[in-house]
Scaffold this active site. Structure first.
Site, PDB file in Angstrom:
ATOM      1  N   HIS A   1       0.836  -1.206   0.000  1.00  7.06           N
ATOM      2  CA  HIS A   1       0.000   0.000   0.000  1.00  7.06           C
ATOM      3  C   HIS A   1       0.874   1.261   0.000  1.00  7.06           C
ATOM      4  CE1 HIS A   1      -3.695   2.283   1.114  1.00  7.06           C
ATOM      5  NE2 HIS A   1      -2.812   3.083   1.703  1.00  7.06           N
ATOM      6  N   GLU A   2       1.843   1.283   0.894  1.00  7.62           N
ATOM      7  CA  GLU A   2       2.711   2.456   1.000  1.00  7.62           C
ATOM      8  C   GLU A   2       3.609   2.603  -0.225  1.00  7.62           C
ATOM      9  OE1 GLU A   2       2.441   4.781   3.365  1.00  7.62           O
ATOM     10  OE2 GLU A   2       0.727   3.589   4.053  1.00  7.62           O
TER      11      GLU A   2
ATOM     12  N   HIS B   1       1.765   4.576  -2.841  1.00 11.84           N
ATOM     13  CA  HIS B   1       1.894   6.025  -2.629  1.00 11.84           C
ATOM     14  C   HIS B   1       3.278   6.511  -3.068  1.00 11.84           C
ATOM     15  CE1 HIS B   1      -1.896   6.369  -0.597  1.00 11.84           C
ATOM     16  NE2 HIS B   1      -1.544   5.658   0.454  1.00 11.84           N
TER      17      HIS B   1
END
Length: 444
Positions: free
Chosen positions: A19-20, A23
């Site tokens: 997920h990170e 980003h």
């Protein structure tokens, strides 16, 4: 316990890190300076700084990680530093960076489902058992022994796929069309009118309540005990028992129970061996249990002859299946959330870290394919939950950006802070509910 915690840590660590990274990757493409990317939380155990000035840290608590961007340029910043700050990017760039995390989780789910389809899994064939009386399946005259090949014209290859395709219809109710084939490849289509049902963790199996159950497998001889009655009668390992006296198609449990009650008698066994049906007489020997009870023994180790199918796809079809399964899971999960709001689905279904850890451990013990299915499901869940328009989540930021596009300017800091407080309250309430549900399941 240690195995469960390890399976949970691997799952959460992987999914949050992906997920990170989503980003991070889009922020880099948009020219935002990344100050730190941390694998894990807490005390930094090791770190290094790359040529772009990003510090890569490895921290003590391996439950995911975080990305730290330059949100605002420092005082006396150069124009390059100002241009590399997150707040200086266009609303569309900020939205892209924000949505990249949930999208990364959805892409991971697609890749996991595609990998499962490409490698292939062994699953029970979708062969139907006799429907119970007064069930929708019984009213539709569903025939035992039929193999399900489609639900609403969507192809079905296994029992687990049948359960998955039926889940939405079972909860919402309505008419569902089920396509089957019998042993002679004759096709049938059943129109099943399903009642609306509320999904609860402690509720009976909705599929069974509708009258659909997996056909009971035949008893199969796994091993012959040397010197026993079965060896004397000529039974062989691999024989499938399709009849015992007047009992047709006995399951493994039915066979064992019947033999135990026939001590000292001669029984007639109907078996399948290499595709041929044979009849064999065997004498059931009477033996004493440690408790002094007399039971019948025939001298075999019996197991279940469960028909299995290999579910496997080619490279392109695997990707298509991965996209389809991810989209179906996302859409079904979204509808379940909406139905929780309306009260049609119990909020008891909300799970916290205790239940997720338990599921992680159970799926890992079953096997790699099961654990991968678990990872894909949780990855979709993380992606969906982060897209909900709740301040403090990615979806909340996207909501702010949408308002900014409509108004032509951002919301004031005052209103953004109000939204954050509301979002924090909602998330705290949901977390408390999840923990309560976890402990109710744990102690009930």
């Amino acid at each position: 316990m240690l195995f469960t915690l390890l399976a949970f840590a691997v799952a959460i660590g992987l999914l949050v890190t992906i997920h990170e990274l989503g980003h991070y990757w889009i922020a880099r493409r948009c020219g935002v300076h990344i100050e730190r990317f941390s694998f894990g939380f807490g005390k930094v155990l090791a770190k290094y700084t790359d040529k772009r000035g990003c510090e890569w840290a490895f921290s003590a608590l391996p439950l995911g990680g975080y990305v730290m961007m330059r949100n605002q340029a420092p005082l006396n910043a150069t124009q390059a530093e100002i241009d590399a700050s997150f707040d200086n990017k266009t609303v569309w760039q900020r939205a892209a960076i924000t949505v990249a995390g949930p999208v990364a989780n959805l892409i991971l789910a697609v890749l996991i489902y595609a990998l499962i389809g490409l490698v292939g899994t062994q699953e029970p064939a979708a062969i139907l058992g006799q429907p119970a009386a007064d069930t929708p399946a019984a009213y539709a005259h569903v025939q035992a022994g039929d193999t399900v090949v489609g639900v609403n014209d969507k192809n079905i290859a296994s029992w687990s796929q049948f359960r998955w395709q039926m889940l939405d219809s079972l909860s919402t109710g309505g008419v569902v069309n089920i396509q089957t084939q019998d042993a002679l490849s004759n096709s049938r289509t059943y129109e099943i009118d399903l009642p609306k049902a509320q999904i609860k963790p402690d509720a009976p199996d909705l599929l069974a309540e509708a009258g659909f159950r997996l056909a009971m497998p035949h008893a199969k001889v796994q091993r012959i005990i040397e010197g026993g009655a079965a060896e004397a009668a000529g039974l062989l390992a691999g024989d499938v028992i399709v009849g015992l006296n007047d009992i047709p198609e006995p399951s493994a449990n039915d066979f064992v129970s019947a033999v135990q009650n026939l001590a000292g008698q001669t029984v007639q066994l109907q078996i399948l061996r290499d595709g041929q049906r044979l009849s064999i007489d065997a004498h059931v020997r009477a033996e004493q249990t440690p408790e002094g009870e007399q039971v019948g023994r025939i001298g075999i180790l019996v197991g279940a002859d469960l028909p299995m199918v290999t579910v496997r796809y080619g490279p392109l079809d695997s990707v298509v299946q991965g996209v389809s399964r991810t989209a179906d899971t996302f859409w079904l999960s979204l509808k379940m959330i909406a139905r929780m709001v309306t009260g049609d689905v119990s909020v008891k279904n909300i799970s916290g870290p205790v239940s997720i850890a338990d599921y992680a451990g159970q799926s890992a013990r079953i096997g790699l394919a099961s654990y991968l299915h678990f990872l894909a499901l949780i990855s979709v869940s993380i992606g969906l939950l982060n897209l909900l328009p709740i301040p403090m989540l990615d979806g909340g930021h996207l909501l702010y950006y949408a308002v900014e596009v409509v108004r032509g300017r951002p919301l004031s800091e005052k209103w953004q802070n109000h939204g954050r407080r509301i979002g924090l309250g909602i998330l705290a309430a949901l977390m408390m509910l999840a923990f309560v549900n976890d402990f109710v399941r744990l102690f009930s």
